[in-house]
Design a protein around this motif. Sequence first.
Motif: not given
Length: 249
Positions: A10-11, A17-23, A33-36, A48-62
């Motif tokens: 999970v990222i 930025g850093i999160g996308l580059a790390t994913a 990877v699961f990215i928020t 779309q940029q990552i392209g594979r093996n990724v799920t995006g979950v919209q949300g605010d960590v707060a």
Amino acid sequence: MKKLEGKVAVITGGNSGIGLATAKRFVEEGAYVFITGRRQQELDAAVQQIGRNVTGVQGDVANLADLDRLFATVQAEKGTLDIVFANAGGGEFVPLGAITEEHYDRTFNSNVKGLVFTVQKALPLLKDGSSIILNASITSIKGSEAFSVYSATKAAVRSFARTWTSDLKQRKIRVNALSPGPIATPALDGLVSTPEETEQLKAHLVSTIPLGRLGDPDEIAKVASFLASDDSSFVTGVELFVDGGSAQI
């Protein structure tokens, strides 16, 4: 075999930025990877940029309900976790005399509250021996003008790496803080208002870095990959500076 082969990560703040580059790097190294991200359009573009093996979950960590939804998605799709990179956060320049309650709450909610509950809510899914990476900053030890609230949040993050190492030692879960220096990201550009101010800020920052340039997000991602992998199997509780030397001399 790739160093993160078969791992699930999970990222937070993985949409730029850093999160996308790390994913991207984690996926290249074999992880799923699961990215928020708070903004659905940017999150979709990142997936779309990552392209594979990724799920995006919209949300605010707060927002704790958003975190619950994130980890429910992870549990439904993968069942367990190996890596958490608590990366989401942000800051802004506000001198001491101009700090407002809104600024304080916004910064601490994203950088401290969001990070605490990201890690806490991940614990039931994390395997023993997993890796938790906290995105701190060189501001945790520097006295940066007009950046006091942000800097205080990052000092808290550094402290969490120590205390959670103790909390989680029975499970052999490693907790480390990764502290970037000035990195060429959209967040850096967003600290000031005009292109001229952006160039002035970058020139000033470069003048403080022994290597004479801003860092690239992938240079942070490479270190995050090290901390996520078995290459760092005897590394826990540390603050690892990735700053071109700017906090070191």
